[in-house]
Design an enzyme around this catalytic site. Structure first.
Site, mmCIF file in Angstrom:
data_model
loop_
_atom_site.group_PDB
_atom_site.id
_atom_site.type_symbol
_atom_site.label_atom_id
_atom_site.label_comp_id
_atom_site.label_asym_id
_atom_site.label_seq_id
_atom_site.Cartn_x
_atom_site.Cartn_y
_atom_site.Cartn_z
ATOM 1 N N ASN A 11 -47.487 -82.572 -85.174
ATOM 2 C CA ASN A 11 -46.170 -81.945 -85.000
ATOM 3 C C ASN A 11 -45.571 -82.519 -83.713
ATOM 4 O O ASN A 11 -45.959 -82.134 -82.616
ATOM 5 C CB ASN A 11 -46.343 -80.425 -84.892
ATOM 6 C CG ASN A 11 -45.031 -79.728 -84.597
ATOM 7 O OD1 ASN A 11 -43.965 -80.337 -84.643
ATOM 8 N ND2 ASN A 11 -45.099 -78.442 -84.286
ATOM 9 N N LYS A 13 -42.610 -82.192 -82.632
ATOM 10 C CA LYS A 13 -41.550 -81.367 -82.028
ATOM 11 C C LYS A 13 -40.346 -82.256 -81.680
ATOM 12 O O LYS A 13 -40.071 -83.193 -82.403
ATOM 13 C CB LYS A 13 -42.095 -80.608 -80.813
ATOM 14 C CG LYS A 13 -43.385 -79.875 -81.154
ATOM 15 C CD LYS A 13 -43.815 -78.905 -80.134
ATOM 16 C CE LYS A 13 -45.119 -78.262 -80.605
ATOM 17 N NZ LYS A 13 -45.500 -77.105 -79.864
ATOM 18 N N HIS A 99 -42.653 -71.858 -87.808
ATOM 19 C CA HIS A 99 -43.261 -72.172 -86.513
ATOM 20 C C HIS A 99 -42.808 -71.142 -85.481
ATOM 21 O O HIS A 99 -41.656 -70.732 -85.468
ATOM 22 C CB HIS A 99 -42.879 -73.582 -86.061
ATOM 23 C CG HIS A 99 -43.720 -74.055 -84.921
ATOM 24 N ND1 HIS A 99 -43.499 -73.640 -83.635
ATOM 25 C CD2 HIS A 99 -44.815 -74.861 -84.890
ATOM 26 C CE1 HIS A 99 -44.422 -74.181 -82.846
ATOM 27 N NE2 HIS A 99 -45.225 -74.924 -83.586
ATOM 28 N N GLU A 101 -42.019 -71.363 -82.470
ATOM 29 C CA GLU A 101 -40.866 -71.744 -81.644
ATOM 30 C C GLU A 101 -39.558 -71.409 -82.359
ATOM 31 O O GLU A 101 -38.541 -71.173 -81.725
ATOM 32 C CB GLU A 101 -40.956 -73.234 -81.270
ATOM 33 C CG GLU A 101 -41.988 -73.450 -80.164
ATOM 34 C CD GLU A 101 -42.627 -74.826 -80.138
ATOM 35 O OE1 GLU A 101 -42.158 -75.739 -80.846
ATOM 36 O OE2 GLU A 101 -43.629 -74.981 -79.405
ATOM 37 N N GLU A 168 -51.475 -70.258 -85.956
ATOM 38 C CA GLU A 168 -51.146 -70.708 -84.601
ATOM 39 C C GLU A 168 -50.796 -69.493 -83.738
ATOM 40 O O GLU A 168 -49.648 -69.049 -83.729
ATOM 41 C CB GLU A 168 -49.931 -71.641 -84.622
ATOM 42 C CG GLU A 168 -50.129 -72.931 -85.368
ATOM 43 C CD GLU A 168 -49.221 -74.043 -84.836
ATOM 44 O OE1 GLU A 168 -49.759 -75.124 -84.579
ATOM 45 O OE2 GLU A 168 -48.022 -73.828 -84.665
ATOM 46 N N GLY A 174 -49.453 -74.934 -76.623
ATOM 47 C CA GLY A 174 -49.096 -75.633 -75.386
ATOM 48 C C GLY A 174 -49.695 -75.032 -74.123
ATOM 49 O O GLY A 174 -49.338 -75.433 -73.022
ATOM 50 N N SER A 205 -52.940 -75.930 -78.906
ATOM 51 C CA SER A 205 -53.730 -76.580 -77.849
ATOM 52 C C SER A 205 -54.978 -77.310 -78.343
ATOM 53 O O SER A 205 -55.957 -77.409 -77.602
ATOM 54 C CB SER A 205 -54.130 -75.570 -76.765
ATOM 55 O OG SER A 205 -52.979 -75.087 -76.112
#
Ligand code: PGA
Length: 244
Positions: A11, A13, A99, A101, A168, A174, A205
């Site tokens: 991914n 991003k 996701h 985010e 996730e 991250g 991570s």
């Protein structure tokens, strides 16, 4: 060590440009040396790179996915949006949906369900992300949260084989933190019991150090990798370590 067929999904991003694609030569050479059917590699770059990347990877076993899509099956007056049909037409085979985010910027379970429905209808496979926040983890409501995300997100989705679930936890993305092995095993088992027929991956991570522990969790079907997938050598080494 595992001999299992695993998914490794990159991914990217909002990172990468046309020059970045040249760095994938190493990955292409690596996959050509490996026995077929050992694992599946999927790159999800920003939308601007889907078409050139699909062309670059045409004669390889590596596939391309998108990072989001609009919920409408049809074209429409939605400035800045791209639907799954459009993604498919430029070579995407997968799309990441749900996701964190995007959940954090307002995507609801209902909207994610509409997106999943449209993506499947367009012939894409879906990488469906679920996960709890740190405060939900502390309150020990992880299973409840995951059950709700699965129930609502996959509402009326019949063919679970077209869905890869990526667990996730928000707090692991991250941050350098990952769940304890025993906890992760139990959570993956739980997700599998709620979404029978779907493969379940872990993301958050994943890196060169913790892959040695993560690979021992034998109910996992692969990894969704952000930061560590952006450097080809790291990505290759994660795959190699998984099988060593
Ligand atoms: P990370 O991202 O590997 O950089 O934590 C994973 C993801 O957000 O999919």
């Amino acid at each position: 060590m595992t001999n299992k067929y695993m998914y490794f999904i990159a991914n990217w991003k909002m990172f990468g440009d046309l020059r970045t694609l040249n760095t994938l030569n190493k990955v292409i050479i690596f996959t050509k040396k490996i026995k077929k059917n050992k694992f599946k590699l999927i790159y999800c770059p920003p939308s601007t790179l889907i078409c050139p990347l699909a062309k670059t990877l045409k004669k390889t076993s590596i596939e391309v996915g998108a990072q989001n899509c609009h919920e409408s099956e049809n074209y429409g007056p939605y400035t800045g949006q791209i639907n799954s049909k459009m993604l498919k037409s430029v070579g995407a085979k997968y799309v990441i949906l749900g996701h964190s985010e995007n959940r954090l910027s307002g995507e609801s379970d209902k909207l994610i369900n509409l997106k999943i429905t449209a993506a499947i209808k367009a012939g894409l496979k879906v990488i469906f992300c679920i996960g709890e926040s740190l405060s939900e983890k502390r309150k020990k409501v992880t299973k409840k949260i995951l059950a709700k995300q699965i129930k609502n997100g996959l509402n009326k989705i019949k063919n679970k084989k077209r869905i890869l679930i990526a667990y996730e936890p928000f707090w692991a993305i991250g941050s350098g933190l990952i769940p304890k092995e025993s906890e992760l095993f139990e959570t993956i088992d739980y997700i599998k019991s709620k979404a029978r027929g779907s493969k379940v991956l872990y993301g958050g991570s994943v890196n060169l150090k913790n892959i040695n522990n993560l690979k021992n969790i034998n109910n996992l079907d692969g990894f969704l990798i952000g930061g560590a997938s952006q450097v080809s050598n790291n990505f290759i080494d994660i795959i190699k370590k998984t099988y060593n």
